[in-house]
Structure formats: C-alpha cells, structure tokens
Design an enzyme around this catalytic site. Structure first.
Site, PDB file in Angstrom:
ATOM      1  N   TYR A 142      47.675  33.909  30.894  1.00 27.51           N
ATOM      2  CA  TYR A 142      48.277  35.084  30.007  1.00 27.51           C
ATOM      3  C   TYR A 142      48.314  34.628  28.546  1.00 27.51           C
ATOM      4  O   TYR A 142      48.643  35.572  27.636  1.00 27.51           O
ATOM      5  CB  TYR A 142      49.118  35.016  30.756  1.00 27.51           C
ATOM      6  CG  TYR A 142      49.567  36.431  31.872  1.00 27.51           C
ATOM      7  CD1 TYR A 142      49.021  35.366  33.191  1.00 27.51           C
ATOM      8  CD2 TYR A 142      51.007  37.212  31.653  1.00 27.51           C
ATOM      9  CE1 TYR A 142      49.512  36.654  34.192  1.00 27.51           C
ATOM     10  CE2 TYR A 142      50.819  37.377  33.039  1.00 27.51           C
ATOM     11  CZ  TYR A 142      50.136  37.823  34.118  1.00 27.51           C
ATOM     12  OH  TYR A 142      50.790  38.687  34.624  1.00 27.51           O
ATOM     13  N   LYS A 193      42.557  27.811  43.122  1.00 26.53           N
ATOM     14  CA  LYS A 193      40.591  27.838  43.756  1.00 26.53           C
ATOM     15  C   LYS A 193      40.159  26.745  42.828  1.00 26.53           C
ATOM     16  O   LYS A 193      39.534  27.083  42.026  1.00 26.53           O
ATOM     17  CB  LYS A 193      40.572  29.157  42.578  1.00 26.53           C
ATOM     18  CG  LYS A 193      41.166  30.710  43.724  1.00 26.53           C
ATOM     19  CD  LYS A 193      40.355  30.766  44.699  1.00 26.53           C
ATOM     20  CE  LYS A 193      38.875  31.281  44.264  1.00 26.53           C
ATOM     21  NZ  LYS A 193      38.224  31.734  45.594  1.00 26.53           N
ATOM     22  N   ASP A 226      42.932  33.235  47.704  1.00 26.33           N
ATOM     23  CA  ASP A 226      42.572  34.291  47.906  1.00 26.33           C
ATOM     24  C   ASP A 226      42.928  33.786  49.108  1.00 26.33           C
ATOM     25  O   ASP A 226      43.753  35.292  50.137  1.00 26.33           O
ATOM     26  CB  ASP A 226      41.250  34.671  47.601  1.00 26.33           C
ATOM     27  CG  ASP A 226      39.948  32.752  48.210  1.00 26.33           C
ATOM     28  OD1 ASP A 226      40.295  31.940  48.523  1.00 26.33           O
ATOM     29  OD2 ASP A 226      39.003  33.454  48.078  1.00 26.33           O
ATOM     30  N   ASP A 250      51.269  36.108  39.919  1.00 25.33           N
ATOM     31  CA  ASP A 250      52.092  37.695  39.007  1.00 25.33           C
ATOM     32  C   ASP A 250      50.888  38.250  40.500  1.00 25.33           C
ATOM     33  O   ASP A 250      52.045  39.389  41.208  1.00 25.33           O
ATOM     34  CB  ASP A 250      50.767  38.246  38.638  1.00 25.33           C
ATOM     35  CG  ASP A 250      51.117  39.531  37.816  1.00 25.33           C
ATOM     36  OD1 ASP A 250      52.485  40.066  38.372  1.00 25.33           O
ATOM     37  OD2 ASP A 250      50.374  39.833  37.281  1.00 25.33           O
ATOM     38  N   ASP A 254      53.734  40.334  44.659  1.00 26.35           N
ATOM     39  CA  ASP A 254      53.993  41.514  44.432  1.00 26.35           C
ATOM     40  C   ASP A 254      53.344  42.022  46.235  1.00 26.35           C
ATOM     41  O   ASP A 254      54.166  42.467  46.361  1.00 26.35           O
ATOM     42  CB  ASP A 254      52.375  42.013  43.589  1.00 26.35           C
ATOM     43  CG  ASP A 254      53.145  42.918  42.267  1.00 26.35           C
ATOM     44  OD1 ASP A 254      54.331  42.425  42.119  1.00 26.35           O
ATOM     45  OD2 ASP A 254      52.640  43.798  41.915  1.00 26.35           O
TER      46      ASP A 254
END
Ligand code: IPM
Ligand code: MG
Length: 367
Positions: A142, A193, A226, A250, A254
């Site tokens: 970000y 990751k 993932d 983020d 959600d």
C-alpha cells in the site's frame, strides 16, 4: 468525568446515514450516563474533495491527530471515479492511517446466531463463528516506494508497486496478534506467501521469532495466504486470530466478513502504539462496508457495523469494556427479536430502515 474527544468523519455514501445513528447513541450516553463525550465533525473523501480539492484538509488532519479517537464512516462513489489519483477519496483514509501510524487493524468476524441463515455458507460452517483478523495497516504494498507508472518510451509503460516490510513492523503487528489471542482462544495463524515473496520469508521468520521469545504459550501456525483464503471458506472455525500483511489482510477480511452474512455487520478498529508516557494510543474506528452508492440516501443502510465500531471504540480507546459488552449484547438482542435491514433480511421478510434499527439498539442498550 474527564472529557473524551471524538472526531467524526462520516464521509460519503451511506457513511453519514450510519454515523447519524452513532451520533444519537453518543447524545443518549451523554444525557443518560454522563459519559462526557465531546464531538467535532470534519470532511473526508469525496465530500472533502468537493469542498477543498483534496481527500482530507490539513485542518481536519490536525483535528484527527488531536482527538482521542476518530470515528470514520465510508468514502468514495461514482461521482469521484475520474478525479486525480492522489486526491481520490480513498487517499483521505490512507493518509489518516499513515499519519496517525495506525499499524494494527482489528477486524472481528462474528456470526450472530440469528444470522447464521443469511450466510452464503451452510449454517454448520458459520454458526458460532468468532475470528479476529489482525491486518498490518501502514506498510507493505500500500505504501512501499517506488510506486509509479513509468513510460518506457517504446509504446510500453511499466507499473510498479513495492511490497516492503522491516523487522520492527512485523514484530509489532505479531505482538498485537499474540496479545489479543491470549484474551481469546490463544491461537494465532500467520498468513503470507513465503513460497514466492521475500517479504513472506521475513514475515514468517519474524513472527516465529517473536513467538519463541515472548509468546511461546500461544499456539502458533503458519499458512500460505492463498491456502488461508481457501480454509476460510472451507472451515473458518479452525481459526481464532489470523495475522497477515496489508494487502492479504484487505482480501482475507472481506472474505471473512461475508461468512457472517453481510458486510453491513462488521466493525473494525485501527490502532497505533501506546504513548510511552500516557499509555494512550491513536485510534480510528470504521465499518468494513464501503460507501454503498447503490443504496445511498434511501434510509435503508444497516447501521450495525458503524455502531459495533463505536463499541470497539469504547473498549479500546476509553477502557469502557462493560459498556462495549452491553452495546454488543444490544445488537444481538435486536437481531434475536427479528429486526432486519434489507441486507440481512431473507426474501419476503419484513425490513426496517437505518433509523429504526439504530433506535432499537439504543433502546435496548439504555435498557
Ligand atoms: C478497506 C478498504 C480500503 C483498503 C480502501 C477503501 C482503500 O478496502 O479498508 O479494506 O484497501 O484498505
Ligand atoms: Mg478492503
């Protein structure tokens, strides 16, 4: 009682409608409980752009820095889709997070019993769900530099975002997650990751070292982000606290939000480090739902996420845990009574508007 300074940034879209219910609640608490809240209001997002040509004015930034806590609604909408990138509505929120150093974003995903049927997942998968996503909020891709689009001069352009984490950033967000786990089911799952990203390698290493050094009593596991997303929809109740970086947080938050039935239900808290002298920490409280331009101005938005964000404010900024517990219980109670805004109403069921939902919760809360 000492005054408590709240800075209200309702923003755009349904932000002001949801914030109106919290304003009613604050007035009621001042009147009935002598709570001593002082409020000031400012502009953020598209409405600030319309007024000042930027997503938040310097004067409002100064007010946010001076407040004990900021309550934030939502920003953005189609009206501002074409404004310049650095003054887009989201820039106001990102500036607040960065300048207030709100590195720890707490996003609880709780499935209220009365809503287990509104999730897109089977009831047995989500009933009783209570997980907490701890998202790093001031670092990573970000904010990493360089962040640009360069013209390569051969008809091609190159877009660059930079994912970057220093040891201290990972250490402090890890510590927040471990501390919170101790107040819950004592389990942390760290997601990154490390199979493709150097930042993931360091993330895993630092979280593991922090765990060994200071939090060995907490159960720690690691998951690739993932696979973590997949596990969140397969069997979310395996998780207690999830700690992850800004971008994965983020996305995963959600996903977690939708497990609970509606984005309209989910609060969040963004916290800084405690001041070494006063112990106070900067904080911003915000519903996870966005500005929802499609339903703006109709009085139908669900105010629960905003009200639950205020409950987090009572808990984390003002040490008012009993009041926070009672406010959360009031939300659960109106849901048990069958009150539903349209986002959580089954087809054909009766629905109430924003104000009626707010009034009902305030009524239960004041008892
Ligand atoms: C969130 C939002 C923001 C983010 C946007 C509005 C900049 O999606 O708080 O999750 O990406 O962090
Ligand atoms: Mg988001």
């Amino acid at each position: 009682m000492a005054s408590k300074k709240l800075f209200l940034l309702a923003g755009d879209g349904i932000g002001p409608e949801a914030m109106a219910e919290v304003k009613k609640l604050i007035s009621a608490m001042n009147r009935e409980m002598d709570a001593g809240f002082e409020t000031e209001e400012g502009l953020v997002g598209g409405c600030a752009y319309d007024a000042h040509g930027k997503a938040i004015s310097e004067a409002d930034m100064a007010r946010a820095l001076a407040a004990d806590a900021v309550l934030f609604g939502a920003v953005g909408g189609p009206k501002w889709d074409t404004v310049a990138y650095d003054v887009r509505p989201e820039a106001g929120l990102l500036r607040l997070r960065k300048d207030l150093e709100l590195f720890a974003n707490l996003r609880p995903a709780i499935c209220y019993p009365a809503l287990a049927g509104s999730s897109s997942l089977k009831r047995e998968v989500v009933e009783g769900l209570d997980i907490l996503i701890v998202r790093e909020l001031t670092g990573g891709v970000y904010f990493g530099e360089p962040k640009e689009i360069v013209d390569l001069g051969n008809g091609q352009k190159r877009a660059i975002d930079t994912q970057v984490y220093d040891t201290f950033e990972i250490e402090r967000i890890g510590a927040v997650a471990f501390e919170l786990a101790r107040t819950r089911s004592n389990k942390v799952c760290s997601m990154e990751k490390n199979n493709v990203m150097k930042s993931g390698v360091l993330w895993k290493e630092v979280v593991a070292a922090t765990h060994r050094a200071r939090y060995a009593d907490v159960e720690l596991s690691h998951m690739l982000a993932d696979a973590g997303g997949m596990q969140l929809v397969r069997w979310p109740k395996q998780f207690d606290v999830i700690v992850t970086d800004n971008l994965f947080g983020d996305m995963l938050s959600d996903v977690a939000a939708m497990l609970t039935g509606s984005l309209g239900m989910l609060p969040s808290a963004s916290l800084g480090s405690p001041d070494p002298l006063t112990g106070k920490r900067k904080a911003l409280y915000e519903p996870v739902h966005g500005s929802a331009p499609d339903i703006t101005g109709q009085g139908v938005a669900n105010p629960i996420a905003m009200i639950a964000s205020f409950a987090m404010c009572l808990r984390y900024s003002f040490a008012m845990a009993p009041e926070a517990d009672r406010l959360e219980a009031a939300i659960a109670a109106v849901l048990d009574d069958g009150l539903r805004t349209s986002d959580i109403a089954p087809p054909g069921a009766a629905r109430v508007g924003t104000a009626a939902m707010g009034d009902a919760i305030i009524g239960k809360f004041l008892g």
